[in-house]
Motif scaffolding. Structure first.
Motif, PDB file in Angstrom:
ATOM      1  N   PRO B 246     -14.819  10.156  19.213  1.00  0.00           N
ATOM      2  CA  PRO B 246     -14.362   8.779  19.017  1.00  0.00           C
ATOM      3  C   PRO B 246     -13.748   8.572  17.633  1.00  0.00           C
ATOM      4  O   PRO B 246     -12.727   7.892  17.502  1.00  0.00           O
ATOM      5  N   VAL B 249     -10.263  10.038  17.490  1.00  0.00           N
ATOM      6  CA  VAL B 249      -9.291   9.195  18.192  1.00  0.00           C
ATOM      7  C   VAL B 249      -8.921   7.999  17.319  1.00  0.00           C
ATOM      8  O   VAL B 249      -7.742   7.656  17.178  1.00  0.00           O
ATOM      9  N   TYR B 250      -9.940   7.389  16.731  1.00  0.00           N
ATOM     10  CA  TYR B 250      -9.710   6.238  15.861  1.00  0.00           C
ATOM     11  C   TYR B 250      -8.797   6.628  14.700  1.00  0.00           C
ATOM     12  O   TYR B 250      -7.830   5.934  14.370  1.00  0.00           O
ATOM     13  N   SER B 253      -5.164   7.320  15.982  1.00  0.00           N
ATOM     14  CA  SER B 253      -4.370   6.201  16.469  1.00  0.00           C
ATOM     15  C   SER B 253      -4.268   5.065  15.455  1.00  0.00           C
ATOM     16  O   SER B 253      -3.168   4.573  15.210  1.00  0.00           O
ATOM     17  N   LEU B 254      -5.396   4.658  14.858  1.00  0.00           N
ATOM     18  CA  LEU B 254      -5.333   3.476  14.005  1.00  0.00           C
ATOM     19  C   LEU B 254      -5.165   3.811  12.523  1.00  0.00           C
ATOM     20  O   LEU B 254      -4.723   2.962  11.754  1.00  0.00           O
ATOM     21  N   GLY B 262      -3.469   9.577  19.971  1.00  0.00           N
ATOM     22  CA  GLY B 262      -4.754   8.903  20.086  1.00  0.00           C
ATOM     23  C   GLY B 262      -5.097   8.614  21.536  1.00  0.00           C
ATOM     24  O   GLY B 262      -6.240   8.797  21.961  1.00  0.00           O
ATOM     25  N   SER B 263      -4.088   8.192  22.303  1.00  0.00           N
ATOM     26  CA  SER B 263      -4.331   7.889  23.717  1.00  0.00           C
ATOM     27  C   SER B 263      -4.742   9.142  24.473  1.00  0.00           C
ATOM     28  O   SER B 263      -5.663   9.104  25.290  1.00  0.00           O
ATOM     29  N   GLY B 266      -8.196   9.694  23.733  1.00  0.00           N
ATOM     30  CA  GLY B 266      -9.029   8.741  24.459  1.00  0.00           C
ATOM     31  C   GLY B 266      -9.285   9.198  25.878  1.00  0.00           C
ATOM     32  O   GLY B 266     -10.417   9.126  26.380  1.00  0.00           O
ATOM     33  N   ALA B 269     -11.805  11.850  25.981  1.00  0.00           N
ATOM     34  CA  ALA B 269     -13.150  11.284  25.837  1.00  0.00           C
ATOM     35  C   ALA B 269     -13.624  10.666  27.151  1.00  0.00           C
ATOM     36  O   ALA B 269     -14.794  10.790  27.523  1.00  0.00           O
TER      37      ALA B 269
END
Lengths: 330, 290, 276
Positions: B246, B249-250, B253-254, B262-263, B266, B269
């Motif tokens: 997680p 991914v964070y 993406s962010l 990031g997608s 996701g 995950a």
């Protein structure tokens, strides 16, 4: 008034046909008992009459009015459930008054009827208790009270005594019978216990796999069972069934004889007592008769019979039941 | 069980919930899947283009992914080990009669109610800080060199913090299960001459199996998504030493604005979680029948 | 069970249980203690901390410097708001599934639960973009909706298991007694379901209060609840132990109290009724 007529009523759950087309006439003031082994459809039939389940086809008439699509409350029927289904958060008084409250009766009228029902059922001292504080028999009476106050066209009972212990069951059975005699309202009573059926009913409906096997008064069923199923179901201990050569001798496929009709001493059958149960009032024997089979015999009183003894048995000719290859009585 | 009239009413009553959950499940997830096939960076708006499985490829081959996957598994496994073993022992202890049972029970349950950011920060500062933390003070008292937990053993420290939060959960559920154990069965075993150890192995443990499975599965669902504890303690570092899936991914993406990558992460995950969910659902489904 | 256990065993158990209970609880106790210390005292060695003076200074300072009340209020609005919203949607659904089960009810329940299994990161990116484009970032309304949705399956499940325990025959009795759907719900169902609804509500408030993924991702300041506010202490300036402790104590106190009330329901809620 409480005439109920079922015409060609069926019920299917998905692909399963629980009630094949069934016709039944229940007259006003009758005490009708639906009896049969578990899973025979007797409770479903009751719930169809109550309107708790939709019928798949056919017609239900109550007091000459078509009630097939009527909601449960519109049928003027009252039901006593197996679990009593009392409202746990309400006092006995409020439980009994609930149908009256739903009917928007004036408060004074409600109070009068509740007091009255409580007096009939010996609940006056318990009116302000919650169901949780009552014994099984008292809860049962509250459930009946809730049914009485509505002055319904008919009472429906769904195995109401099965959660009570044996002695209480006998008492409640008598109370319900007395209630029927004083109210003279139609009652439909579902049970799997043939003793309840025999003792309470005006008319017994024997059900098996959704089919009505026979309808009749208790003694009619006892004396003239239409088929093997009814013969085996009604009467306690169960009727003895004899097949083979002995049955052929009497010109039938199955020969039936009730335990209480077999006489000890003399007769054609000789057997050894395998088990003797002494009840004082009666003695139940299991007797192994060569060429006939294992027979249950009920002997009134105490005759000093015991295990291992050889005795002779007599089956009076007028007490024999004869059944054909299709299981129907001849 | 019912009439046609009540069925219609029932359908009407269920539908808002079904529609909302359906939208919640399908819309964002559909978007994630869609994004995962795009070259899409928030710093370059309007430059989106179809890339097929490239995002998945780059997400999976980056060294950080291997590390994050390993860390995720270690985190889940480590916390499960501590909480299940600790939970069984604690539940057995709390099941014994002793004075002040109620109070001890309340103390043991308390950490579960502490929000993740609080527990992580309190452990990080008040306990694990190499200068002012309690462990550092204790080490100094004993004449030892204070240990810098979060930079020397970041993942182990996070495992400890998360385990502290989840130990009450395991204990509470196992204790509830223990209390439903048939006392007569235990007494019968005692009459049969089974020792305490035998009774534990042959009666208690089998009785607890179901609850242990439930604990493992439910915790796994939550532990696969541990995020806040990492964000406020180590930010995934040093390097990728405490980055889990997680967090990766964070980050991608962010923090790095790589929406496509990031997608894809996701979705990876989601797949991982679904494997666990599959077993959990079967377990709960079985229970629904009884 | 009238059996005497040896007093030695009882004392060993008592001492062990109290010691372990105390150790597990200790971090919470410690922040409560530190919250009543000055910043200078809070970083001292444990024994010195205990012997130093007590003060309410940190509580005052947290409030003055950081608008603590706003974040507390946000937490209240978000957790209570999302819980009430979830209940409005879930009560009819759970009622229908418990009392008018169809062939697909079980599948429906399982499917609802499966939405809870989806990890939040799987939808982080689109949710963030949607929120940004709709202007919902850092808004209480948007976050309330998300919290409602993520807890909806648990709420439905908990209510379902509670409603399932209300015997169907009672509702049928009410129907026979002439109760309309409205009076059935008003006089029979609601009074019997209130305890279940209350504990569902309690657990859901706890879960929403402590939720620390979406609250961290989708808020910054105006709508930030306590989880986000506390997270801001991860990169503080100067001494902050006492302030962090005071803020944390206030953040966890209401939930600790609610949680102690809901111990029993907690097990059932968190295991979807698999353990009671």
């Amino acid at each position: 008034m409480g005439n109920i007529t079922l015409s060609a009523v069926t019920k299917t759950f998905g692909d399963v046909n629980v009630i094949p087309p069934l016709d039944l006439e229940i007259n006003d003031g009758e005490f009708v008992v639906f009896v049969g082994p578990s899973g025979c459809g007797k409770s479903t039939l009751l719930r169809l009459i109550a309107g708790l389940e939709d019928i798949s086809s056919g017609k239900i008439t109550i007091d000459g009015r078509d009630a097939t699509d009527a909601a449960p409350a519109e049928r003027r029927l009252a039901m006593v459930f197996q679990s009593y289904a009392l409202y746990p958060h309400m006092s006995v008084r409020k439980n009994i008054a609930f149908p009256l409250k739903m009917a928007k009766l004036p408060q004074a009228e409600q109070d009068r009827k509740v007091e009255n029902a409580a007096r009939i059922l010996n609940l006056t001292n318990y009116l302000d208790r919650r169901p949780g504080q009552l014994s099984g028999g008292q809860r049962q009476r509250v459930a009946i009270g809730r049914a009485i106050v509505r002055e319904p066209a008919a009472f429906l009972f769904d195995e109401p005594l099965s959660n009570l212990d044996a002695s209480l069951r006998v008492t409640m059975r008598q109370e319900i019978s007395e209630l029927h005699q004083s109210l003279k309202t139609t009652m439909i009573y579902v049970t799997h216990d043939q003793v309840e059926a025999m003792t309470m009913a005006d008319k017994i409906v024997v059900l098996n796999a959704g089919n009505i096997e026979q309808v009749g008064s208790p003694l009619e069923l006892y004396h003239r069972p239409r088929n093997l199923f009814v013969a085996g179901f009604i009467g306690s201990p169960k009727m003895n069934f004899i097949t083979g050569a002995e049955a052929a001798k009497h010109g039938c496929t199955t020969l039936g004889i009730r335990p209480e009709h077999i006489e000890v001493g003399g007769g054609d059958w000789e057997g050894v007592i395998g088990l003797a149960e002494h009840l004082g009032s009666d003695t139940f024997l299991k007797v192994e008769v060569a060429g006939v089979g294992n027979l249950t015999v009920r002997v009134p009183g105490e005759r000093g019979l015991h295990h291992g003894q050889t005795i002779r048995l007599h089956a009076p000719a007028d007490k024999l039941y004869r059944f054909g290859p299709d299981g129907l009585a001849l | 069980m019912a009439t046609e009239h009540s069925r219609t009413a029932a359908r009407l009553m269920v539908s808002p919930a079904v529609i909302l959950l359906f939208l919640w499940m399908i819309v964002p997830l559909g978007m994630t899947i869609y994004f995962s096939f795009l070259r899409y960076n928030l710093l370059m708006p309007g430059m989106e283009s179809w890339t097929g499985f490239d995002n998945y490829y780059y997400f999976l081959v980056q060294p950080a992914f291997g590390a994050a996957l390993l860390n995720t598994l270690l985190l889940v496994g480590g916390v499960l080990l501590i909480t299940v073993v600790g939970g069984i022992l604690l539940a057995l202890l709390l099941d014994q009669p002793f004075k002040g049972q109620g109070i001890v029970r309340v103390m043991v349950i308390a950490p579960f109610f502490v929000m993740p950011t609080v527990s992580a920060l309190v452990w990080k500062n008040m306990f694990m800080n190499p200068v002012n933390g309690m462990f550092a003070h204790l080490a100094k008292t004993l004449g030892l060199q204070p240990f810098d937990f979060l930079s020397q053993a970041p993942l182990a420290s996070i495992i400890l913090i998360v385990a502290w939060s989840w130990l009450p959960f395991a204990t509470l559920i196992l204790l509830t299960a223990l209390q439903s154990l048939d006392r007569e069965q235990m007494e019968a075993a005692e009459m049969d001459g089974a020792s305490w150890m035998n009774r534990f192995i042959y009666l208690t443990l089998p009785h607890l199996t179901r609850s242990i499975t439930v604990v493992v599965l439910i915790q796994t669902i939550f532990l696969l998504s541990v995020f806040a504890e990492i964000l406020v303690t180590t930010n995934g570092g040093p390097g990728t030493a405490s980055t889990n899936l997680p967090y990766l991914v964070y980050q991608q993406s962010l923090l790095n604005y790589d929406v496509g990558g990031g997608s894809a992460g996701g979705i990876v995950a989601v797949i991982l979680a679904n494997i666990v969910a599959f077993f959990l659902m079967r377990m709960i489904g079985k229970n629904l029948e009884s | 069970m009238a059996r005497k256990s040896s007093s030695l065993k009882t004392s060993v158990v008592t001492v062990a249980a109290w010691t372990i209970g105390f150790l597990i609880f200790f971090p919470i106790l410690w922040i409560i203690i530190l919250s009543f210390k000055t910043e200078g005292d809070a970083i001292k060695a444990p024994l010195e901390v205990l012997t130093s003076g007590w003060t309410l200074h940190s509580y005052a300072e947290v409030q003055e410097r950081s608008n603590y009340a706003l974040h507390f209020w946000n937490s209240v609005v978000l957790s209570v708001g999302s819980t009430l919203l979830a209940l409005v949607i879930a009560v009819p659904a759970a009622w229908a599934m418990a009392f008018v089960p169809g062939k697909r009810t079980k599948d429906l329940l399982m499917w609802m639960l499966s939405t809870k299994m989806m990890p939040a990161v799987g939808v982080l990116v689109p949710m963030y973009l949607l929120f940004r484009d709709l202007g919902l970032l850092d808004s209480r309304a948007g976050l309330t909706v998300v919290l409602t949705l993520i807890n909806l399956p648990i709420v439905i499940w908990m209510l379902y298991t509670y409603f399932k325990e209300i015997p169907g025959e009672i509702l049928e009795a009410a129907r026979m007694d002439g109760a309309t759907l409205r009076s059935e719900i008003l006089y029979i169902l609601t009074p019997m379901a209130v305890p279940g609804i209350a504990s569902t509500m309690l657990l859901n408030i706890i879960l929403a209060w402590n939720e620390a993924f979406w609250t961290l991702q989708l808020t910054t300041k105006a709508a930030a609840p306590l989880t986000q506010f506390i997270a801001s202490y991860s990169s503080p300036e100067g001494l902050f132990y006492a302030k962090l402790s005071a803020a944390s104590t206030m953040a966890i106190a209401p939930i600790l109290i609610l949680g102690w009330f809901s111990q029993k329901q907690l097990v059932r809620g968190l295991t979807f009724g698999a353990v009671k």
